[in-house]
Design a protein around this motif. Structure first.
Motif, PDB file in Angstrom:
ATOM      1  N   LEU A 108      53.591  11.467  35.634  1.00  0.00           N
ATOM      2  CA  LEU A 108      52.446  10.591  35.394  1.00  0.00           C
ATOM      3  C   LEU A 108      51.203  11.367  35.809  1.00  0.00           C
ATOM      4  O   LEU A 108      50.974  11.591  37.002  1.00  0.00           O
ATOM      5  N   LEU A 109      50.416  11.794  34.839  1.00  0.00           N
ATOM      6  CA  LEU A 109      49.245  12.626  35.094  1.00  0.00           C
ATOM      7  C   LEU A 109      47.982  11.776  35.078  1.00  0.00           C
ATOM      8  O   LEU A 109      47.646  11.175  34.056  1.00  0.00           O
ATOM      9  N   LYS A 110      47.288  11.732  36.209  1.00  0.00           N
ATOM     10  CA  LYS A 110      46.057  10.949  36.295  1.00  0.00           C
ATOM     11  C   LYS A 110      44.835  11.779  35.889  1.00  0.00           C
ATOM     12  O   LYS A 110      44.777  12.983  36.175  1.00  0.00           O
ATOM     13  N   ILE A 117      37.874  14.093  28.233  1.00  0.00           N
ATOM     14  CA  ILE A 117      39.130  13.851  27.526  1.00  0.00           C
ATOM     15  C   ILE A 117      39.811  15.182  27.203  1.00  0.00           C
ATOM     16  O   ILE A 117      41.031  15.330  27.355  1.00  0.00           O
ATOM     17  N   LYS A 118      39.038  16.163  26.770  1.00  0.00           N
ATOM     18  CA  LYS A 118      39.606  17.465  26.427  1.00  0.00           C
ATOM     19  C   LYS A 118      40.241  18.123  27.645  1.00  0.00           C
ATOM     20  O   LYS A 118      41.361  18.654  27.567  1.00  0.00           O
ATOM     21  N   GLU A 119      39.562  18.094  28.774  1.00  0.00           N
ATOM     22  CA  GLU A 119      40.110  18.683  29.997  1.00  0.00           C
ATOM     23  C   GLU A 119      41.392  17.969  30.417  1.00  0.00           C
ATOM     24  O   GLU A 119      42.353  18.607  30.881  1.00  0.00           O
ATOM     25  N   PHE A 120      41.405  16.660  30.271  1.00  0.00           N
ATOM     26  CA  PHE A 120      42.571  15.843  30.615  1.00  0.00           C
ATOM     27  C   PHE A 120      43.775  16.265  29.771  1.00  0.00           C
ATOM     28  O   PHE A 120      44.877  16.511  30.284  1.00  0.00           O
ATOM     29  N   LEU A 121      43.559  16.378  28.470  1.00  0.00           N
ATOM     30  CA  LEU A 121      44.649  16.739  27.567  1.00  0.00           C
ATOM     31  C   LEU A 121      45.133  18.170  27.802  1.00  0.00           C
ATOM     32  O   LEU A 121      46.330  18.451  27.689  1.00  0.00           O
ATOM     33  N   GLU A 125      48.772  19.749  28.728  1.00  0.00           N
ATOM     34  CA  GLU A 125      49.348  20.901  28.032  1.00  0.00           C
ATOM     35  C   GLU A 125      49.944  21.901  29.020  1.00  0.00           C
ATOM     36  O   GLU A 125      50.937  22.566  28.722  1.00  0.00           O
ATOM     37  N   TYR A 126      49.329  22.038  30.188  1.00  0.00           N
ATOM     38  CA  TYR A 126      49.880  22.941  31.204  1.00  0.00           C
ATOM     39  C   TYR A 126      51.309  22.537  31.560  1.00  0.00           C
ATOM     40  O   TYR A 126      52.187  23.380  31.744  1.00  0.00           O
ATOM     41  N   ILE A 127      51.526  21.238  31.679  1.00  0.00           N
ATOM     42  CA  ILE A 127      52.863  20.738  32.012  1.00  0.00           C
ATOM     43  C   ILE A 127      53.817  20.971  30.843  1.00  0.00           C
ATOM     44  O   ILE A 127      54.910  21.523  31.005  1.00  0.00           O
TER      45      ILE A 127
END
Length: 240
Positions: A108-110, A117-121, A125-127
């Protein structure tokens, strides 16, 4: 997903877990490790807190979601937690993201306090780039100029994230508002906007909670809220 912000005592944890399940909750949330703004605030019980959650799971059957802070604790979280939470402050802790990405345990990534939004996505992607596709995105409010409540819930993020990704979107109305009386209306708005789930703080005695009692709702209110949310979900053609 519902439960106390911080795990305190075993009997309290089990009691809340039972009431969460009775009220309609599907997953038990609880913080064993707590990243706090002040170093003098309660930091959580650590591994003992995870053990309390495991015992609550044994007695209620509810899966556990809890926050990891340190990659060195990965093994214990893989053993004891059903969902590993990456908190807002660690959204861009890339080594931690890559570490949990190396396993298939749900994450669960907060969203970070000031993340786009781009940084969040890209953090998600790192995961996933390490092979773990079991990622849920959690909108928990962003930092704005408004001071009446803790953060500003970005309700627009829900449909935006669902359009831009295939990942489930969860909303945390408790941390978004910082006020218990705003949890219900924000939860209803989230479900109406298309959220796939909610992360709600529930405590049997919020006035005495060691962490974030001001944003926790009592079990009776949680049960009433779930009843209302089912009606909203049905009205927009979804199931809760």
């Amino acid at each position: 997903m519902a439960g106390p912000c911080a795990v305190e005592k075993l009997e309290i944890t089990i009691g809340i877990a039972r009431e969460v399940k009775e009220g309609g909750g599907c997953i038990l949330r609880g913080g064993a490790y707590k990243p706090r703004t002040s170093p003098y605030s309660f930091q959580g019980l650590g591994r003992e807190g995870l053990d309390f959650l495991v015992e609550a799971k044994k007695q209620t059957g509810l899966p556990i979601v809890s926050e990891i802070l340190d990659p060195r604790d990965t093994d214990v979280f893989l053993e004891k937690a059903d969902i590993i939470q990456i908190g807002a402050r660690n959204m861009q802790n890339f080594e931690l993201l890559k570490e949990v990405g190396a396993y298939d345990k749900p994450v669960l990534l907060k969203r970070g306090l000031s993340a786009t939004i781009k940084e969040f996505l890209l953090s998600a992607e790192y995961i996933m780039s390490r092979g773990n596709r079991n990622v849920m995105l959690c909108e928990r409010g962003i930092r704005t100029f408004e001071t009446h409540y803790r953060n500003t819930l970005d309700i627009s993020a829900v449909p935006a994230l669902k359009e831009l990704s295939h990942l489930p979107v969860i909303v945390d109305p408790s941390h978004a508002s910082g006020k218990w009386n705003l949890v219900a209306p924000l939860s209803k708005a989230a479900i109406a906007a298309g959220a796939d789930g909610l992360l709600i703080e529930v405590h049997s005695n919020p006035e005495c909670a060691l962490c974030d009692g001001e944003e926790s709702i009592k079990p009776s209110r949680f049960k009433e809220l779930i009843t209302d949310l089912k009606k909203i979900a049905e009205a927009v053609g979804r199931e809760l």
